[in-house]
Design a protein around this motif. Structure first.
Motif, PDB file in Angstrom:
ATOM      1  N   ASP A  51      76.954  58.793  51.176  1.00  0.00           N
ATOM      2  CA  ASP A  51      76.208  57.975  52.140  1.00  0.00           C
ATOM      3  C   ASP A  51      75.071  57.275  51.393  1.00  0.00           C
ATOM      4  OD1 ASP A  51      75.365  56.847  54.505  1.00  0.00           O
ATOM      5  OD2 ASP A  51      75.420  58.739  55.626  1.00  0.00           O
ATOM      6  N   ARG A  52      74.378  56.350  52.096  1.00  0.00           N
ATOM      7  CA  ARG A  52      73.310  55.578  51.452  1.00  0.00           C
ATOM      8  C   ARG A  52      72.076  56.460  51.194  1.00  0.00           C
ATOM      9  NH1 ARG A  52      75.023  51.955  55.246  1.00  0.00           N
ATOM     10  NH2 ARG A  52      73.234  52.422  56.552  1.00  0.00           N
ATOM     11  N   GLY A  56      66.038  53.920  50.339  1.00  0.00           N
ATOM     12  CA  GLY A  56      66.617  52.698  49.794  1.00  0.00           C
ATOM     13  C   GLY A  56      67.022  52.844  48.339  1.00  0.00           C
ATOM     14  N   GLY A  57      67.402  51.761  47.725  1.00  0.00           N
ATOM     15  CA  GLY A  57      67.836  51.790  46.328  1.00  0.00           C
ATOM     16  C   GLY A  57      69.335  51.616  46.225  1.00  0.00           C
ATOM     17  N   MET A  62      76.133  61.753  47.100  1.00  0.00           N
ATOM     18  CA  MET A  62      77.114  62.715  47.639  1.00  0.00           C
ATOM     19  C   MET A  62      76.448  63.568  48.716  1.00  0.00           C
ATOM     20  SD  MET A  62      79.338  63.787  44.275  1.00  0.00           S
ATOM     21  CE  MET A  62      80.508  64.850  45.121  1.00  0.00           C
ATOM     22  N   MET A  63      77.136  63.677  49.866  1.00  0.00           N
ATOM     23  CA  MET A  63      76.546  64.342  51.042  1.00  0.00           C
ATOM     24  C   MET A  63      76.638  65.872  50.946  1.00  0.00           C
ATOM     25  SD  MET A  63      78.527  61.914  53.647  1.00  0.00           S
ATOM     26  CE  MET A  63      78.183  62.775  55.171  1.00  0.00           C
ATOM     27  N   ARG A 110      79.134  62.370  41.290  1.00  0.00           N
ATOM     28  CA  ARG A 110      79.639  60.985  41.173  1.00  0.00           C
ATOM     29  C   ARG A 110      78.624  60.070  41.824  1.00  0.00           C
ATOM     30  NH1 ARG A 110      84.026  58.583  38.226  1.00  0.00           N
ATOM     31  NH2 ARG A 110      84.636  60.416  37.068  1.00  0.00           N
ATOM     32  N   TYR A 111      78.822  58.810  41.806  1.00  0.00           N
ATOM     33  CA  TYR A 111      77.917  57.805  42.391  1.00  0.00           C
ATOM     34  C   TYR A 111      76.524  57.944  41.760  1.00  0.00           C
ATOM     35  CZ  TYR A 111      81.826  58.517  45.559  1.00  0.00           C
ATOM     36  OH  TYR A 111      83.083  58.710  46.045  1.00  0.00           O
ATOM     37  N   GLU A 112      75.455  57.895  42.590  1.00  0.00           N
ATOM     38  CA  GLU A 112      74.104  58.040  42.027  1.00  0.00           C
ATOM     39  C   GLU A 112      73.739  59.500  41.813  1.00  0.00           C
ATOM     40  OE1 GLU A 112      72.020  55.961  40.646  1.00  0.00           O
ATOM     41  OE2 GLU A 112      73.581  54.490  41.003  1.00  0.00           O
ATOM     42  N   GLY A 113      74.584  60.407  42.295  1.00  0.00           N
ATOM     43  CA  GLY A 113      74.308  61.834  42.162  1.00  0.00           C
ATOM     44  C   GLY A 113      74.502  62.548  43.487  1.00  0.00           C
ATOM     45  N   ILE A 114      73.862  63.725  43.587  1.00  0.00           N
ATOM     46  CA  ILE A 114      74.099  64.640  44.706  1.00  0.00           C
ATOM     47  C   ILE A 114      72.821  64.804  45.508  1.00  0.00           C
ATOM     48  CG2 ILE A 114      74.377  67.157  45.038  1.00  0.00           C
ATOM     49  CD1 ILE A 114      76.584  67.022  42.936  1.00  0.00           C
ATOM     50  N   ASP A 115      72.899  64.980  46.811  1.00  0.00           N
ATOM     51  CA  ASP A 115      71.717  65.260  47.640  1.00  0.00           C
ATOM     52  C   ASP A 115      70.986  66.466  47.025  1.00  0.00           C
ATOM     53  OD1 ASP A 115      70.008  66.371  49.674  1.00  0.00           O
ATOM     54  OD2 ASP A 115      71.071  65.142  51.160  1.00  0.00           O
TER      55      ASP A 115
END
Ligand SMILES: C[S@@+](CC[C@H](N)C(=O)[O-])C[C@H]1O[C@@H](n2cnc3c(N)ncnc32)[C@H](O)[C@@H]1O
Length: 428
Positions: A51-52, A56-57, A62-63, A110-115
């Motif tokens: 999710d976003r 912002g950014g 990862m949820m 993955r993506y920007e990382g993990i919550d």
């Protein structure tokens, strides 16, 4: 040993974990891989796992829902590693420790990382495989898995193989050669064809020491060296980067306690201690700078007592250190002297206790790079530090020692020792 791998891309691992020794280890039951895909635990129709970012950014995060469900389902997770560029650097000691356990879990981002709250729910150990960013934790997890699995008893054909490798004895490994004896005019070192195992072992030890000195000198002080190793390194090391480094202790123009520009008197301890640091690290020279002629005469007298007078006979070590001391009238004269000696103007860097640098600092890594190619003069101030008149002569500013502590009032002798060590290190 079972590796539980939490990943959105299990297919990334299939070939890599099925070939070579790893494939054999799986067949022999030494290593097993259990893939858990957070996407299988997503609850919506689209199997959403990201999710976003709040605040912002760019990118997605990862949820927690799918990841928490994925991790909770692992009955015996063992140590839980989170692959992350912000983690502790992964090394051979960590691999050795993990190889003792029957299980371990690797969480691949993955993506920007993990919550970030995942680390509040599970005892995750963030680990990094290097100071760079890759697309996902999968390639990093493969590095960790290989490093751990090959230490499992029975993984390698011969158990000795792991003992002789890089890092096993705190050193990098010696070079290897195989047939043909000569390739493209390049022969194998004669000693390896001699059949003399004792000489081969001694040669390999030396190669190992030389490789470590060249690429990772910081490993040497903790490597458990013998007297013979130390003698070899002493000969091999040569003058090092230190010969391009010079120190200057400025007695004027410096600031007094009221913040006014003035001149301080020579201090015997400063002359001796910075000279001894300079000699210990193989520096090119140490300039004691004072605009006062009688103070320069005092410095000359001190130096001559220890280098040519009675002091030289009673304490030759001190003579060796004090012979680096050169009294000078001002910084221009110091720069001119180094330029004459080295055929190149030195980069002049100021040292200060202040954390705010005019236009930023010249970092230690950058100065170390410079030292490989040109002379560098580190200027230390007495009194309350270098006056603006002296600061204006500088090419750069070194970061202060303990910049974020309320108290960082070191003696100039201590500051010189710490900064020279930060630049050259014990093995440099
Ligand atoms: C694109 S990276 C995210 C980088 C993150 N935004 C940052 O700047 O630190 C996606 C994932 O790759 C993995 N990763 C990237 N570089 C890594 C490294 N040097 N060591 C270990 N894992 C890494 C981590 O699991 C990370 O969550």
């Amino acid at each position: 040993m079972t590796f539980h791998i939490v990943t959105l891309f299990p297919e990334f691992f299939r070939e890599a974990l099925a070939c070579g020794l790893m494939g054999k280890a799986v067949e022999a039951g030494l290593a097993a891989f259990d893939f858990i895909n957070p996407r299988d635990f997503a609850t919506d129709r689209h199997h959403t796992v990201d999710d976003r970012p709040y605040g912002g950014g760019p990118g997605m995060v990862m949820m927690l829902g799918p990841l928490t469900a994925a991790l909770s389902g692992i009955a015996r997770p063992g140590p839980m590693l989170l692959l992350s560029p912000g983690g502790r650097p992964f090394d051979q000691d960590a691999a050795r420790e993990l190889a003792c356990g029957p299980d371990m879990t690797l969480v691949c981002g993955r993506y920007e990382g993990i919550d970030a709250r995942l680390a509040d729910i599970f005892p995750l150990r963030p680990v990094s495989v290097g100071d760079f960013v890759i697309n996902g934790g999968e390639a990093a997890a493969l590095c960790v898995i290989e490093a751990v699995a090959r230490l499992l008893p029975g993984f390698m054909g011969k158990t000795e193989s792991a003992d002789e490798e890089s890092f096993a004895a705190g050193l990098l490994e010696y070079p290897h050669y195989t047939r043909p004896e000569t390739f493209a005019g390049l022969p194998v070192p004669d000693i390896l064809l001699s059949g003399d195992h004792a000489r081969i072992a001694a040669w390999r030890r030396e190669q190992s020491l030389a490789a470590t000195l060249g690429a990772r000198p910081e490993l040497l002080p903790e490597a458990g060296l013998t007297a013979r190793d130390v003698a070899f390194l002493r000969e091999k090391k040569g003058p090092g980067l230190g010969r391009n480094l010079y120190t200057a202790l400025l007695h004027g123009p410096v600031l007094n306690r009221e913040g006014k520009t003035g001149t301080t008197s020579l201090t015997n301890l400063d002359v001796h201690d910075i000279a001894r640091v300079s000699r210990s690290y193989g520096l090119g020279g140490y300039f004691v700078v004072t605009p006062l002629a009688d103070q320069r005469a005092l410095a000359e007298k001190l130096v001559s007592h220890w280098t040519r007078g009675p002091g030289a006979a009673t304490n030759p070590d001190r003579a060796e250190a004090l012979s680096l001391v050169c009294p000078c009238a001002d910084l221009d004269a110091v720069v001119a002297e180094i330029t004459r000696e080295r055929g190149m103007r030195p980069f002049v860097a100021a040292t200060s206790a202040k954390a705010e640098g005019p236009g930023g600092f010249t970092g230690f890594a950058r100065l170390r790079e410079m030292l490989a190619a040109r002379p560098v003069l580190l200027v230390f101030g007495t009194g309350s530090g270098l006056a603006p008149e002296a600061m204006s002569l500088m090419d750069g500013f070194l970061p202060p020692i303990r910049p974020f502590d309320a108290y960082n009032h070191l003696s100039v002798r201590s500051a010189a020792a710490i900064l020279v060590d930060r630049l050259l290190g014990d093995a440099g």
